[in-house]
Write a protein that holds these residues in place. Sequence first.
Motif, mmCIF file in Angstrom:
data_model
loop_
_atom_site.group_PDB
_atom_site.id
_atom_site.type_symbol
_atom_site.label_atom_id
_atom_site.label_comp_id
_atom_site.label_asym_id
_atom_site.label_seq_id
_atom_site.Cartn_x
_atom_site.Cartn_y
_atom_site.Cartn_z
ATOM 1 N N TYR A 218 -1.785 14.542 -0.121
ATOM 2 C CA TYR A 218 -1.965 14.472 1.335
ATOM 3 C C TYR A 218 -2.664 15.718 1.851
ATOM 4 N N LEU A 323 -6.576 13.382 14.206
ATOM 5 C CA LEU A 323 -5.569 14.081 13.415
ATOM 6 C C LEU A 323 -4.356 14.462 14.266
ATOM 7 N N GLU A 326 -2.291 11.520 14.203
ATOM 8 C CA GLU A 326 -1.639 11.458 12.890
ATOM 9 C C GLU A 326 -0.440 12.400 12.834
ATOM 10 N N LYS A 327 -0.541 13.582 13.463
ATOM 11 C CA LYS A 327 0.580 14.520 13.464
ATOM 12 C C LYS A 327 1.721 14.027 14.353
ATOM 13 N N GLN A 330 3.410 11.879 12.037
ATOM 14 C CA GLN A 330 4.042 12.719 11.032
ATOM 15 C C GLN A 330 5.318 13.378 11.560
ATOM 16 N N SER A 356 1.307 4.483 0.474
ATOM 17 C CA SER A 356 0.479 5.156 1.482
ATOM 18 C C SER A 356 -0.673 5.918 0.848
ATOM 19 N N ASN A 360 -4.719 5.310 1.466
ATOM 20 C CA ASN A 360 -5.625 6.408 1.830
ATOM 21 C C ASN A 360 -6.793 6.502 0.858
ATOM 22 N N THR A 380 -6.270 8.673 6.959
ATOM 23 C CA THR A 380 -5.029 9.433 6.828
ATOM 24 C C THR A 380 -4.011 9.016 7.882
ATOM 25 N N GLY A 381 -4.477 8.855 9.120
ATOM 26 C CA GLY A 381 -3.576 8.439 10.187
ATOM 27 C C GLY A 381 -2.963 7.079 9.924
ATOM 28 N N TRP A 384 -0.404 7.157 6.957
ATOM 29 C CA TRP A 384 0.877 7.763 7.286
ATOM 30 C C TRP A 384 1.644 6.947 8.312
ATOM 31 N N LEU A 385 0.949 6.118 9.069
ATOM 32 C CA LEU A 385 1.644 5.157 9.924
ATOM 33 C C LEU A 385 2.390 4.140 9.051
#
Length: 478
Positions: A218, A323, A326-327, A330, A356, A360, A380-381, A384-385
Motif C-alpha cells: 500500500y 487521496l 481515500e484517507k 482509511q 484489496s 489495486n 487506491t481509494g 481501500w473502500l
Amino acid sequence: MDLGESTFRLFIAKVGKAVLMFAAITYFARVLGASQLGSFFLFFAAQGLLSIPADMGMRGALEKRLSEGENFGEKLSSALLFKLVLLVFVSIGIYLARDWLNGYFGANLAMLLIVAVVGRELSLLYIQAVRGELRVAETAPIELGRRLVWVVIGSVLISNGYGVEGVIYGLIISSAVALVWAYAKCSIRLERPSLEQMRSLLAYSKFDIVTSVGGRVYQFMDTAIIGFFLAQQFVGAYEVAWQVTLLVLMLSSSISLTIFPQISRWSSDSAVDQIGSTITTALAFSVFASVPALVGAIIYSEEILQYIFGPEYVIASLVLIVLMFEKLVQSVNDIVGISVRAINRPDLAAKATVISIGINLLLSPILILTVGFVGAAIATGFSWLVNTALHTRYLRQSVTFEFPVRLFGWYTFASVIMGVSLLAIKSAVPVTGIAILVIQVAIGAVLYVAVSLVVPDIRRQIISPALSMLSSRFTGTA
C-alpha cells in the motif's frame, strides 16, 4: 489502561514526529542534494521492505498474545528467538547481495543496512512488547525520542561532512536508543522459549504477515507503478500529495494503536459488549478531522501545493483531493481493521488485504494509462473502500457495534458550513502567498470547531469528552 490518555499521548507523539520529519527532510534535501538524498531514500525503502522477511508478522503476533495474558516470559523469549533466526538469514542475504545493493544505492551502504535492519527490528519488537502489556501510552515518548535522536544526530553529522552516511548513522543510533529505552520499560523477563508458545505465535503471525505485506505494498505500490508508466516529475508530485494527506491519519492511527491490546484482552475474556461500545466510540472520533480535511482539500489543493512545495507540484491538485477522500476511508479502516485482528481473526484481515491489493494491482495500470497519474489515486481509494467494507462485514460477524451515522452527518454539515464560508473569504481575499493560505486554513479550523460546539450531538459525544480528558491530563485529576 486509560484509552483516552493513551490516545492523547500517541497523538501528540505523532504530531511531533510529523513536524520533525518535515523539518529533517527539508534540511537534508538542501544540504545533501538530490543525488545523496536519493541514496538515503533507497536505503530507507530497502530497510522497510526487508522488515517483511525479518519479521514475518511476529511483532504483531507478540503484541496480540501478550495482551491476552499469562506466560509473558515464554512468549517474549519465543518471539525473540524466532526474530533472531530471521535476522541472521536476512543479514546473510544482504551480505551476499552487497555488491548489487551498493550499486543500487549509489554508495557503499550495504553493511550499514544490516546494522540498521537488526536495530530497527529489535527495537520495534520491544516497543510492541510494551504495548502488549497494555501500556501503549508509554511507547509514545519512545517513538518521538527515536525520531528526535535521528534528526539531531543526522543533522550534526552531515553538517560535519559525513554526507548520506551521517543520516544513516543517526538512523542506526536512534534505533539503538529506542531499543534500550523500550527494554528498560518492558517489565517482562525472558524465560526458556516454549514450543507451545512458538506455535501459538506462528498461528497468528502466518496471517498477520499478509496484513503487514499489504501495508508495505500500500505504501510503495502507487509510486512504483507511476514510475513505470510516467515521467519522474509525476512520481515526485504524487509523493508530495501523499505526504500531505498522511497528516489526516494521525488521530485514527493513534486510536487504533491504543485500542488493539485492550480489545485483545476483552476478546480473551469474552467481553463482547465492551468491545462493541469501544469500537463505536473510536469510529465517532476517528473521522472528526477527516471530513473537514476533505472539504479543505477541495478548496485549497492548488494553493497548498503551489505555496508550500512549489508551482511544479500543482499538477497533483486533483490527486490530493482523491487521496484525501481515500484517507477519510482509511480513518474508518484504521479502527475496523485493527479490531478484526484484535479479536483473533487475522485470517479474515489477511483475506480482505489480499482482495484489496488485487483490485489495486489490476486497476492502477489501467487507470494510469487512461486518465493519468490521478488514476493511481482513484485505484487506491476504491481498493481501500472495498478493504474497509470487507473488514466491517467480518467484524460484524463477531461483534455488535454501530456506525455513528448521525455524527458523521453532523461532521458533514459543519464541514459544509466551513467550506461555504471559506469560499466566500477566498473570493474576497484571493490566496497569493503562504501567509494568507495559513490564515484562511486557520479560520476554517476555527469555524469547524465553532459549528461543532453548537451541534448538541458533537458537543456531548466528542468535544466534551475530549475537553474532560485534556482537563484531567493537565490538572492531574482522575
